[in-house]
Design an enzyme around this catalytic site. Structure first.
Site, PDB file in Angstrom:
ATOM      1  N   GLN A   1      75.839  41.643  -0.540  1.00 20.40           N
ATOM      2  CA  GLN A   1      75.039  42.452  -1.480  1.00 20.40           C
ATOM      3  C   GLN A   1      75.940  43.309  -2.365  1.00 20.40           C
ATOM      4  OE1 GLN A   1      71.196  44.477  -0.469  1.00 20.40           O
ATOM      5  NE2 GLN A   1      72.511  46.249  -0.213  1.00 20.40           N
TER       6      GLN A   1
ATOM      7  N   SER B   1      67.714  49.111  10.320  1.00 21.14           N
ATOM      8  CA  SER B   1      66.310  49.472  10.534  1.00 21.14           C
ATOM      9  C   SER B   1      65.629  48.399  11.387  1.00 21.14           C
ATOM     10  CB  SER B   1      65.597  49.591   9.192  1.00 21.14           C
ATOM     11  OG  SER B   1      66.378  50.372   8.312  1.00 21.14           O
TER      12      SER B   1
ATOM     13  N   GLY C   1      64.315  52.691   3.275  1.00 20.59           N
ATOM     14  CA  GLY C   1      63.707  53.630   4.227  1.00 20.59           C
ATOM     15  C   GLY C   1      63.991  53.250   5.668  1.00 20.59           C
ATOM     16  N   ALA C   2      63.215  53.842   6.596  1.00 19.56           N
ATOM     17  CA  ALA C   2      63.478  53.708   8.045  1.00 19.56           C
ATOM     18  C   ALA C   2      64.947  54.076   8.294  1.00 19.56           C
ATOM     19  CB  ALA C   2      63.151  52.313   8.541  1.00 19.56           C
TER      20      ALA C   2
ATOM     21  N   GLY D   1      76.508  50.157   1.572  1.00 19.32           N
ATOM     22  CA  GLY D   1      77.166  49.912   2.853  1.00 19.32           C
ATOM     23  C   GLY D   1      77.890  48.574   2.904  1.00 19.32           C
TER      24      GLY D   1
ATOM     25  N   HIS E   1      72.651  55.107   7.066  1.00 16.94           N
ATOM     26  CA  HIS E   1      72.210  55.678   5.789  1.00 16.94           C
ATOM     27  C   HIS E   1      72.738  57.108   5.635  1.00 16.94           C
ATOM     28  CE1 HIS E   1      68.777  52.744   6.598  1.00 16.94           C
ATOM     29  NE2 HIS E   1      69.206  52.346   5.422  1.00 16.94           N
TER      30      HIS E   1
ATOM     31  N   ASP F   1      76.080  45.194   4.324  1.00 16.86           N
ATOM     32  CA  ASP F   1      75.527  44.115   3.491  1.00 16.86           C
ATOM     33  C   ASP F   1      76.630  43.657   2.540  1.00 16.86           C
ATOM     34  OD1 ASP F   1      72.426  44.222   4.101  1.00 16.86           O
ATOM     35  OD2 ASP F   1      73.183  46.263   4.059  1.00 16.86           O
TER      36      ASP F   1
HETATM   37  P1  AMP Z   1      68.705  49.269   3.493  1.00 17.32           P
HETATM   38  O1  AMP Z   1      67.759  50.411   3.609  1.00 17.32           O
HETATM   39  O2  AMP Z   1      68.804  48.446   4.729  1.00 17.32           O
HETATM   40  O3  AMP Z   1      68.529  48.475   2.233  1.00 17.32           O
HETATM   41  O4  AMP Z   1      70.131  49.926   3.357  1.00 17.32           O
HETATM   42  C1  AMP Z   1      70.428  50.861   2.334  1.00 17.32           C
HETATM   43  C2  AMP Z   1      71.921  50.997   2.230  1.00 17.32           C
HETATM   44  O5  AMP Z   1      72.440  51.436   3.488  1.00 17.32           O
HETATM   45  C3  AMP Z   1      72.612  49.669   1.904  1.00 17.32           C
HETATM   46  O6  AMP Z   1      73.653  49.913   0.970  1.00 17.32           O
HETATM   47  C4  AMP Z   1      73.158  49.238   3.240  1.00 17.32           C
HETATM   48  O7  AMP Z   1      74.315  48.433   3.146  1.00 17.32           O
HETATM   49  C5  AMP Z   1      73.494  50.580   3.892  1.00 17.32           C
HETATM   50  N1  AMP Z   1      73.519  50.441   5.346  1.00 17.32           N
HETATM   51  C6  AMP Z   1      72.567  49.881   6.134  1.00 17.32           C
HETATM   52  N2  AMP Z   1      72.973  49.876   7.422  1.00 17.32           N
HETATM   53  C7  AMP Z   1      74.213  50.438   7.444  1.00 17.32           C
HETATM   54  C8  AMP Z   1      75.162  50.706   8.483  1.00 17.32           C
HETATM   55  N3  AMP Z   1      74.933  50.390   9.750  1.00 17.32           N
HETATM   56  N4  AMP Z   1      76.325  51.299   8.134  1.00 17.32           N
HETATM   57  C9  AMP Z   1      76.584  51.610   6.828  1.00 17.32           C
HETATM   58  N5  AMP Z   1      75.736  51.376   5.815  1.00 17.32           N
HETATM   59  C10 AMP Z   1      74.560  50.805   6.110  1.00 17.32           C
END
Ligand code: AMP
Length: 284
Positions: free
Chosen positions: A155, A188, A31-32, A149, A37, A152
């Site tokens: 990950q 976020s 989220g956020a 993404g 995203h 990470d």
């Molecule tokens: P999160 O909510 O931070 O767990 O991110 C959810 C997904 O969005 C994960 O696969 C992250 O790698 C991807 N993500 C987060 N930030 C970015 C970004 N700046 N550019 C591309 N993908 C992102």
């Protein structure tokens, strides 16, 4: 867009769509939501017939309780953004849906070095929590494509390994890093930076790019200490700067040692921990 809270409801709807021959794209998030995203959602909309986004602030992947408490929760804004992108399903399970009593959701798989370097070394238990929640979500959603993404990096390397080892019939699609105008990777957590620190955080991408310019001509040990020095500006405290093989995440020492080289870093900016990376070489 339909908002769904119960696994059983989501599964029933997705099963019907699958019978109709529709492919399912899945974007798991905490989220956020921001433009990074959004790019994952856009890619899923282009490539898969149906797009499911989940928002679940997974407690098991937070090694720091304060980080979990401080994690921003902005469901109304997230929901509006996802609706605007024409997401088909927003899935917002609670903890009991993901971790029902009596169900062993832990992933019993050897990740070797992938778990012990970089983020794994500095955030004990983090990746155990990540694979646990992603495996559980994959079991529930059963997507054809999973969008994650490059931000990470470790990950998605780990999830790729899990998909391969467990023969999960899902294709992992990796989306490049979306950055703010001055270069900071969108996150976020950026919302928690003061204006001044957020501006100064441009140093992270600048450093990654500076190392990339020197990668063919300089010793890697020199480059790592050069980067750590460059990142150590007031309010900033780099935790690591590593140059690794993009598949194994093993540290490498010479440009000719691998066809796929990535530099990864984690930096404390004030009291916020930021990660970023850049692909230095990819000739495969
Ligand atoms: P999160 O909510 O931070 O767990 O991110 C959810 C997904 O969005 C994960 O696969 C992250 O790698 C991807 N993500 C987060 N930030 C970015 C970004 N700046 N550019 C591309 N993908 C992102």
């Amino acid at each position: 867009m339909e908002i769904i809270e119960k696994n059983i409801d989501l599964q029933q709807k997705l099963q019907l769509l699958k019978i109709e021959g529709k492919s399912i794209g899945f974007v798991p998030t905490l989220g956020a939501l921001h433009e990074g995203h959004s790019n994952l959602i856009r890619k899923s909309k282009r490539q898969s017939d149906i797009t499911v986004c989940s928002i679940f602030v997974n407690p098991t992947q937070f090694n720091d309780v304060k980080d979990l408490e401080k994690y921003p929760r902005t469901l109304d804004a997230d929901s509006a953004l996802l609706k605007g992108l024409k997401t088909d399903f927003l899935y917002i399970p609670d903890k009991n849906e993901i971790y029902p009593k009596g169900l062993d959701t832990k992933v019993h798989l050897d990740f070797g070095n992938l778990f012990t370097v970089m983020e794994g070394a500095h955030r004990p238990g983090h990746f155990e929590g990540v694979v646990q929640v992603v495996k559980r979500l994959l079991d529930i959603v059963n997507p054809d494509q999973l969008y994650m993404g490059q931000k990470d990096f470790q990950q998605f390397s780990i999830i790729q390994h899990m998909i391969k080892m467990l023969h999960i019939p899902t294709e992992l699609v990796v989306i490049k890093i979306k950055r703010e105008n001055h270069g900071l990777a969108m996150s976020s957590r950026n919302e928690r930076l003061t204006k001044d620190v957020r501006n100064k955080a441009a140093i992270i991408y600048k450093t990654l790019k500076a190392v990339k310019r020197k990668i063919k001509t300089h010793d890697f040990e020199f480059l790592k200490s050069y980067a750590l020095k460059k990142l150590a500006i007031p309010d900033f405290n780099p935790e690591y700067f590593e140059i690794v093989d993009g598949n194994t995440l093993q540290s490498i020492h010479h440009y000719s040692d691998s066809n796929y080289i990535v530099a990864c870093t984690a930096v404390w900016a004030g009291n916020v921990r930021l990660i970023d990376n850049i692909i230095m070489k990819k000739t495969v």
